[in-house]
Design a protein around this motif. Sequence first.
Motif, PDB file in Angstrom:
ATOM      1  N   GLU A 309       0.867  -1.175   0.000  1.00  0.00           N
ATOM      2  CA  GLU A 309       0.000   0.000   0.000  1.00  0.00           C
ATOM      3  C   GLU A 309       0.910   1.232   0.000  1.00  0.00           C
ATOM      4  OE1 GLU A 309      -3.985   1.599   0.064  1.00  0.00           O
ATOM      5  OE2 GLU A 309      -3.144  -0.378  -0.345  1.00  0.00           O
ATOM      6  N   ILE A 310       0.683   2.118  -0.966  1.00  0.00           N
ATOM      7  CA  ILE A 310       1.580   3.253  -1.188  1.00  0.00           C
ATOM      8  C   ILE A 310       0.804   4.560  -1.169  1.00  0.00           C
ATOM      9  CG2 ILE A 310       3.253   4.293  -2.777  1.00  0.00           C
ATOM     10  CD1 ILE A 310       4.189   1.607  -1.695  1.00  0.00           C
ATOM     11  N   ASP A 311       1.286   5.525  -0.380  1.00  0.00           N
ATOM     12  CA  ASP A 311       0.799   6.896  -0.451  1.00  0.00           C
ATOM     13  C   ASP A 311       1.572   7.621  -1.540  1.00  0.00           C
ATOM     14  OD1 ASP A 311      -1.158   6.984   1.477  1.00  0.00           O
ATOM     15  OD2 ASP A 311       0.136   7.780   3.054  1.00  0.00           O
ATOM     16  N   PHE A 312       0.906   8.500  -2.294  1.00  0.00           N
ATOM     17  CA  PHE A 312       1.621   9.293  -3.289  1.00  0.00           C
ATOM     18  C   PHE A 312       0.822  10.564  -3.577  1.00  0.00           C
ATOM     19  CE2 PHE A 312      -1.126   6.328  -5.410  1.00  0.00           C
ATOM     20  CZ  PHE A 312      -1.629   6.966  -6.543  1.00  0.00           C
ATOM     21  N   ARG A 313       1.481  11.515  -4.228  1.00  0.00           N
ATOM     22  CA  ARG A 313       0.882  12.831  -4.430  1.00  0.00           C
ATOM     23  C   ARG A 313       0.388  13.061  -5.859  1.00  0.00           C
ATOM     24  NH1 ARG A 313      -0.318  15.741   0.267  1.00  0.00           N
ATOM     25  NH2 ARG A 313       1.149  15.036   1.865  1.00  0.00           N
ATOM     26  N   GLY A 314       0.451  12.047  -6.677  1.00  0.00           N
ATOM     27  CA  GLY A 314       0.008  12.207  -8.055  1.00  0.00           C
ATOM     28  C   GLY A 314       0.915  11.427  -8.995  1.00  0.00           C
ATOM     29  N   TRP A 315       0.804  11.751 -10.289  1.00  0.00           N
ATOM     30  CA  TRP A 315       1.542  11.039 -11.331  1.00  0.00           C
ATOM     31  C   TRP A 315       2.383  12.010 -12.147  1.00  0.00           C
ATOM     32  CZ3 TRP A 315       0.925   5.701 -11.743  1.00  0.00           C
ATOM     33  CH2 TRP A 315      -0.132   5.152 -11.022  1.00  0.00           C
ATOM     34  N   THR A 316       3.555  11.538 -12.562  1.00  0.00           N
ATOM     35  CA  THR A 316       4.369  12.321 -13.493  1.00  0.00           C
ATOM     36  C   THR A 316       3.847  12.083 -14.904  1.00  0.00           C
ATOM     37  OG1 THR A 316       5.970  10.528 -13.855  1.00  0.00           O
ATOM     38  CG2 THR A 316       6.379  12.025 -11.995  1.00  0.00           C
ATOM     39  N   HIS A 317       4.331  12.873 -15.857  1.00  0.00           N
ATOM     40  CA  HIS A 317       3.882  12.738 -17.241  1.00  0.00           C
ATOM     41  C   HIS A 317       4.270  11.388 -17.846  1.00  0.00           C
ATOM     42  CE1 HIS A 317       2.263  16.751 -17.620  1.00  0.00           C
ATOM     43  NE2 HIS A 317       3.380  17.274 -17.128  1.00  0.00           N
ATOM     44  N   ASP A 318       5.343  10.781 -17.334  1.00  0.00           N
ATOM     45  CA  ASP A 318       5.756   9.493 -17.892  1.00  0.00           C
ATOM     46  C   ASP A 318       5.168   8.300 -17.134  1.00  0.00           C
ATOM     47  OD1 ASP A 318       7.163   9.636 -15.557  1.00  0.00           O
ATOM     48  OD2 ASP A 318       9.150   9.300 -16.433  1.00  0.00           O
ATOM     49  N   GLY A 319       4.203   8.555 -16.243  1.00  0.00           N
ATOM     50  CA  GLY A 319       3.480   7.447 -15.612  1.00  0.00           C
ATOM     51  C   GLY A 319       4.090   6.924 -14.332  1.00  0.00           C
ATOM     52  N   SER A 320       4.906   7.711 -13.662  1.00  0.00           N
ATOM     53  CA  SER A 320       5.485   7.296 -12.383  1.00  0.00           C
ATOM     54  C   SER A 320       4.788   8.006 -11.220  1.00  0.00           C
ATOM     55  CB  SER A 320       6.989   7.609 -12.342  1.00  0.00           C
ATOM     56  OG  SER A 320       7.687   6.845 -13.305  1.00  0.00           O
ATOM     57  N   LEU A 321       4.889   7.401 -10.037  1.00  0.00           N
ATOM     58  CA  LEU A 321       4.296   7.982  -8.844  1.00  0.00           C
ATOM     59  C   LEU A 321       5.121   9.165  -8.358  1.00  0.00           C
ATOM     60  CD1 LEU A 321       3.527   4.702  -6.849  1.00  0.00           C
ATOM     61  CD2 LEU A 321       2.005   5.946  -8.387  1.00  0.00           C
ATOM     62  N   ARG A 322       4.449  10.219  -7.923  1.00  0.00           N
ATOM     63  CA  ARG A 322       5.120  11.384  -7.372  1.00  0.00           C
ATOM     64  C   ARG A 322       5.106  11.315  -5.853  1.00  0.00           C
ATOM     65  NH1 ARG A 322       2.153  15.593  -7.823  1.00  0.00           N
ATOM     66  NH2 ARG A 322       3.848  17.058  -7.340  1.00  0.00           N
ATOM     67  N   HIS A 323       6.273  11.509  -5.228  1.00  0.00           N
ATOM     68  CA  HIS A 323       6.409  11.573  -3.773  1.00  0.00           C
ATOM     69  C   HIS A 323       5.767  10.349  -3.102  1.00  0.00           C
ATOM     70  CE1 HIS A 323       7.784  15.639  -4.396  1.00  0.00           C
ATOM     71  NE2 HIS A 323       6.633  15.987  -4.936  1.00  0.00           N
ATOM     72  N   ALA A 324       6.190   9.189  -3.546  1.00  0.00           N
ATOM     73  CA  ALA A 324       5.636   7.935  -3.015  1.00  0.00           C
ATOM     74  C   ALA A 324       6.191   7.634  -1.630  1.00  0.00           C
ATOM     75  CB  ALA A 324       5.944   6.779  -3.964  1.00  0.00           C
TER      76      ALA A 324
END
Length: 347
Positions: A309-324
């Motif tokens: 289970e991962i918390d994150f702040r959104g997605w980058t343009h290339d499909g990666s998690l931001r601030h996971a």
Amino acid sequence: MSRRAKPLLQDDQVAKSQPRRRRDPAQPNLPFDPMPDRVEPCLALLKTTAPAGPDWVYEVKWDGYRLAIHIEPKEVRIITRGGHDWTHRFPAIAAAAKNLSVATAILDGEAVVLDEHGRSDFGALQQSLGGRGGKRTSTESILYAFDLLYFDGHDLTGTELSVRRHLLEDLLDGADGAIQLSEEVSDDGAKLLENACALGLEGIVAKHRDSTYRSGRTGDWLKIKCVQSESFMVVGYEQSASARGGVGSLLLAGRNGDDWVYVGSVGTGFNMKDAEYLRKTLDKLKTTQPVVPLKGKNLVFAQPTLIAEIDFRGWTHDGSLRHASYKGLREVQDNAAVFDMSERPAS
């Protein structure tokens, strides 16, 4: 219970929603419906904004384990989202269910452990169960019930949410133990989301008040989050001589049909004990054939088995998690669905 959940709004801010119709007094005379062994849960569809209008009602987005409580004349069964019997893992909830004044019922809700501020804490719930693969029983957890699928011999899945909630509120009137009613309010969705985020909650769930109970992600229920939190498959890790437990970061993947899609890595949120367990477990799952197209001298690939289970702040343009940030591992029996990449909001 000494701790109480953070309310979505204070009592003087908005009145709780009222049922639109009264219970039919002739209902007990209706023919009995067979009690199902299991009902596939209705799931909330992820949205970035809350819906507006009088057709929607709202609840807190709880951060725990989705459970169905089957109350029968001679026993209580607690069934996970994946269909596993976890009655023995939640004895306090089972005992509370036995004390409800009903012969047969199926409650839908979320088992949580509250922190000192009254917010659901997934890590604390995992700890109460002994961690992934643990054998402990959780005496600290409580169930926030938000739906009633079967009641006194009658299948309610074909009735409107407003009717089901009315019956649930009657059943749980005054309950303040290991089973409690999940607060429902009618107000402006955007305002409620803002309040939820200010209180440090995970977010809100919006439900169409006239919807029947349909399994799967139908759009009848929507989830809007303050900090996004989803389940991803751990497909390996990056070795590090300087990091705790030798794990620099975990490699994560989402699902795209039958394929895996790399969504980046997470290197925060786990302590030394977590890292040592993760490395030991992933080393046992080591494979030379990674399920995602990655290369690196310090990368160790694993068979897709562990769900984090991962918390994150959104997605980058290339499909990666931001601030996971890592929150913990999901139990296999919990059968948490790995994030479907088709649900990723457009950039």
